[in-house]
Design a protein around this motif. Structure first.
Motif, short mmCIF file in Angstrom:
data_model
loop_
_atom_site.label_atom_id
_atom_site.label_comp_id
_atom_site.label_asym_id
_atom_site.label_seq_id
_atom_site.Cartn_x
_atom_site.Cartn_y
_atom_site.Cartn_z
N GLU A 60 15.88 7.09 -0.56
CA GLU A 60 14.83 7.96 -1.10
C GLU A 60 15.13 9.42 -0.74
O GLU A 60 15.89 9.72 0.16
CB GLU A 60 13.45 7.54 -0.56
N HIS B 265 6.53 -0.56 8.99
CA HIS B 265 6.81 -0.14 10.37
C HIS B 265 6.16 -1.08 11.38
O HIS B 265 6.50 -1.05 12.55
CB HIS B 265 6.39 1.32 10.60
N GLY C 226 0.80 -1.22 0.00
CA GLY C 226 0.00 0.00 0.00
C GLY C 226 0.83 1.27 0.00
O GLY C 226 0.28 2.37 -0.11
N TYR D 265 13.33 10.52 -11.56
CA TYR D 265 12.87 11.11 -12.82
C TYR D 265 14.04 11.44 -13.75
O TYR D 265 13.85 11.64 -14.94
CB TYR D 265 11.99 12.34 -12.56
N ASN E 184 17.38 8.75 -4.75
CA ASN E 184 16.46 8.37 -5.81
C ASN E 184 15.72 9.55 -6.43
O ASN E 184 14.51 9.70 -6.28
CB ASN E 184 15.46 7.32 -5.33
N GLN F 215 3.31 4.20 -1.40
CA GLN F 215 3.31 4.85 -2.71
C GLN F 215 4.47 4.36 -3.57
O GLN F 215 4.31 4.04 -4.74
CB GLN F 215 3.39 6.37 -2.51
N THR G 86 11.55 4.58 3.34
CA THR G 86 10.73 4.85 4.53
C THR G 86 10.43 6.36 4.59
O THR G 86 11.03 7.14 3.82
CB THR G 86 11.52 4.44 5.79
N PRO H 291 13.70 13.23 0.50
CA PRO H 291 14.97 13.92 0.71
C PRO H 291 15.90 13.02 1.52
O PRO H 291 15.44 12.29 2.41
CB PRO H 291 14.55 15.16 1.51
N ALA I 140 12.82 -5.27 5.08
CA ALA I 140 12.12 -4.89 6.31
C ALA I 140 11.12 -3.84 5.83
O ALA I 140 11.44 -2.66 5.73
CB ALA I 140 13.09 -4.32 7.34
N LEU I 141 9.95 -4.29 5.46
CA LEU I 141 9.12 -3.52 4.54
C LEU I 141 8.10 -2.59 5.20
O LEU I 141 7.55 -1.73 4.52
CB LEU I 141 8.38 -4.48 3.59
N TRP J 83 2.15 12.19 7.83
CA TRP J 83 3.57 12.40 8.17
C TRP J 83 4.21 13.50 7.33
O TRP J 83 5.16 14.14 7.76
CB TRP J 83 4.34 11.08 8.10
N ASP K 168 8.99 17.24 -0.52
CA ASP K 168 8.36 16.04 -1.06
C ASP K 168 8.37 16.04 -2.59
O ASP K 168 8.74 15.05 -3.22
CB ASP K 168 6.91 15.99 -0.54
N ARG L 261 -0.97 8.22 5.03
CA ARG L 261 0.06 8.46 4.01
C ARG L 261 0.27 9.95 3.78
O ARG L 261 1.28 10.35 3.19
CB ARG L 261 -0.30 7.75 2.71
N1 LIG Z 1 11.57 9.27 -5.72
C1 LIG Z 1 10.28 9.43 -5.84
O1 LIG Z 1 9.80 9.67 -6.93
C2 LIG Z 1 9.38 9.32 -4.64
C3 LIG Z 1 7.99 9.27 -4.79
C4 LIG Z 1 7.21 9.10 -3.63
C5 LIG Z 1 7.81 9.03 -2.38
N2 LIG Z 1 9.17 9.12 -2.28
C6 LIG Z 1 9.85 9.05 -0.97
O2 LIG Z 1 9.78 7.69 -0.52
C7 LIG Z 1 9.64 7.67 0.91
C8 LIG Z 1 8.38 6.87 1.26
O3 LIG Z 1 7.28 7.55 0.70
P1 LIG Z 1 5.90 6.81 0.37
O4 LIG Z 1 5.11 7.81 -0.39
O5 LIG Z 1 6.12 5.47 -0.21
O6 LIG Z 1 5.31 6.71 1.86
P2 LIG Z 1 4.13 5.80 2.36
O7 LIG Z 1 3.65 6.42 3.62
O8 LIG Z 1 3.18 5.52 1.23
O9 LIG Z 1 4.86 4.40 2.71
C9 LIG Z 1 5.89 4.32 3.67
C10 LIG Z 1 6.22 2.85 3.89
O10 LIG Z 1 7.36 2.76 4.77
C11 LIG Z 1 7.03 1.84 5.83
N3 LIG Z 1 7.82 2.22 7.01
C12 LIG Z 1 7.69 3.33 7.79
N4 LIG Z 1 8.62 3.33 8.74
C13 LIG Z 1 9.36 2.21 8.57
C14 LIG Z 1 10.45 1.64 9.27
N5 LIG Z 1 11.00 2.24 10.34
N6 LIG Z 1 10.96 0.45 8.84
C15 LIG Z 1 10.42 -0.17 7.76
N7 LIG Z 1 9.38 0.31 7.06
C16 LIG Z 1 8.85 1.49 7.46
C17 LIG Z 1 5.54 2.00 6.02
O11 LIG Z 1 5.00 0.88 6.72
C18 LIG Z 1 5.08 2.09 4.56
O12 LIG Z 1 5.00 0.80 3.98
C19 LIG Z 1 9.58 9.14 1.35
O13 LIG Z 1 10.85 9.55 1.79
C20 LIG Z 1 9.19 9.89 0.10
O14 LIG Z 1 9.70 11.21 0.09
C21 LIG Z 1 9.94 9.25 -3.38
#
Ligand SMILES: NC(=O)c1ccc[n+]([C@@H]2O[C@H](COP(=O)([O-])OP(=O)(O)OC[C@H]3O[C@@H](n4cnc5c(N)ncnc54)[C@H](O)[C@@H]3O)[C@@H](O)[C@H]2O)c1
Length: 387
Positions: free
Chosen positions: A106, A40, A14, A136, A133, A16, A84, A108, A37-38, A182, A197, A179
């Motif tokens: 990821e 939290h 779930g 783009y 990462n 992003q 994360t 920042p 470790a996928l 935070w 972000d 989502r």
């Molecule tokens: N590069 C890109 O294009 C891009 C796009 C979206 C998000 N991001 C970055 O990716 C990161 C995650 O964003 P997201 O949108 O997927 O967030 P999200 O909230 O959709 O998902 C976060 C995931 O991390 C897990 N998680 C949280 N804390 C954890 C921990 N301590 N140990 C293991 N798993 C943990 C959560 O359970 C969840 O599955 C952020 O830093 C965001 O800025 C980057």
């Protein structure tokens, strides 16, 4: 050639960004997904990891458990991706780098400039990869824009206009959406929401394509949803070290805008326009000429664009394949280091810890400028200030 072992932290069910990482790492068969470790929630993370095919003893409940177990394995992971929420990037990336792992973090990269400088120093001291990462930059036509600027097609760059404006947080229901919550909480997101972000992707694209660094900026960050403690919209003017003038708009309340990542670069001899929602077309107009559409996959593009293009011309190519280019670049860097040779320059394009640091410094400069009523501030990290 053995496949590299790959591990993922965060990116749970779930999330992003988790699926794009799993797809991107899988595309070329360069990596085997062996550890994670996928989530939290330890049990949820373990169960999801097993469903994705991880061996039960490598579907970890926590990143510390993963580090302790992986560091002693003969078949330990070669590359760890940290996906994360923002505030956890630094401790996780630091611990894995220190233990000798290569890391893709990821954005920042961290929430403070001091932490980002620390990761740059650590990556340099350990000789490990600390990639960030800015996925783009993996799009073929973004790499072609960079090549066109570098070979002088546009002449001196005058102006860069970047946007990353979407409307997905316009409802203001942060508390009810885990989502979104935070992202507007300073404890988890740092000093900035939408710029850290989304906007920094646009800023990094400007840096990547022009080959110039941001030196100073002036920002007008606002919270259009008044309950938010961090900005959900910002307009930023910036200057670059090669003389380019920059304008950037980022927003999370622009209803009707979907992803809204675009870059326009205007030089003395021509202009380029690219939008991530139509990534297979690049608009180019030479001064005094006609507007042309450059198609991803057509013959005669730069070597960087040809290497980054994976499906035939006229077929949609999207974000997981852009991420795949970052993963492919990193695999090449890992292999080149092991073989004691220089990496192939056409794929030596993945964003480094230094890029992550520059962005984090820009995020803090944006916040400082906002606090100062929009004043101009130095946007460079202290360790890169020369005067
Ligand atoms: N590069 C890109 O294009 C891009 C796009 C979206 C998000 N991001 C970055 O990716 C990161 C995650 O964003 P997201 O949108 O997927 O967030 P999200 O909230 O959709 O998902 C976060 C995931 O991390 C897990 N998680 C949280 N804390 C954890 C921990 N301590 N140990 C293991 N798993 C943990 C959560 O359970 C969840 O599955 C952020 O830093 C965001 O800025 C980057």
């Amino acid at each position: 050639m053995r496949r590299l072992n790959w591990g993922l932290i965060g990116g749970g069910e779930g999330s992003q960004i988790g699926p794009a990482h799993r797809l991107g790492a899988a595309v070329d068969g360069l990596y085997a997904f062996v550890a994670g470790a996928l989530d939290h929630r330890p049990e949820v993370g373990r169960a999801f990891g097993r469903r994705l095919g991880l061996a039960p003893d490598r579907a970890y409940g926590d990143w510390r458990e993963m580090l302790a177990a992986e560091r002693d394995r003969p078949d330990r992971v070669d590359l760890v991706t940290v996906a994360t929420p923002n505030a956890t990037h630094y401790p996780i990336a630091r611990a894995f780098l220190e233990a000798g792992f290569d890391v893709l973090c990821e954005k920042p990269m961290t929430t403070t400039v001091e932490e980002a400088e620390d990761l740059v120093r650590l990556a340099r001291a350990t000789g490990r990869i600390c990639a960030v990462n800015y996925g783009y930059t993996g799009y073929a036509l973004v790499r072609h824009m960079r090549a066109m600027v570098a070979r002088g097609d546009l002449g001196r760059i005058r102006l860069v206009v970047a946007e990353f404006a979407h409307g997905h947080h316009a409802a203001g229901d942060d508390d009810r959406n885990p989502r979104v919550r935070w992202r507007y909480d300073p404890a988890e997101a740092g000093v900035s929401a939408v710029f850290a972000d989304a906007g920094i992707h646009a800023l990094h694209l400007a840096v990547f394509v022009t080959g110039q660094e941001v030196t100073r900026l002036a920002a007008d960050p606002v919270s259009c949803v008044p309950s938010r403690r961090l900005e959900d919209d910002a307009m930023i003017n910036f200057r670059m070290d090669g003389g380019a003038v920059g304008r950037l708009w980022t927003s999370a309340v622009a209803i009707g805008r979907m992803h809204g990542l675009t870059l326009q670069v205007f030089g003395e001899r021509g202009g380029l326009r690219w939008a991530q929602e139509q990534p297979n077309q690049l608009y180019w107009m030479p001064l005094g000429g006609r507007l042309e559409v450059i198609e991803r996959g057509e013959p005669g593009l730069s070597p960087e664009a040809e290497r980054a293009s994976r499906v035939t011309v006229g077929h949609a190519e999207g974000m997981p394949l852009a991420f795949a280019n970052i993963y492919r670049d990193i695999a090449e860097a890992i292999r080149a280091r092991a073989e004691g040779r220089a990496p192939d320059p056409s794929v030596d394009l993945y964003p480094r810890a230094e890029d992550g640091l520059r962005s984090v410094a820009a995020v803090h400069a944006m916040a400082a400028s906002g606090r100062g009523g929009g004043c101009w501030v130095d946007a460079r990290p202290p360790m890169f200030r020369t005067g």
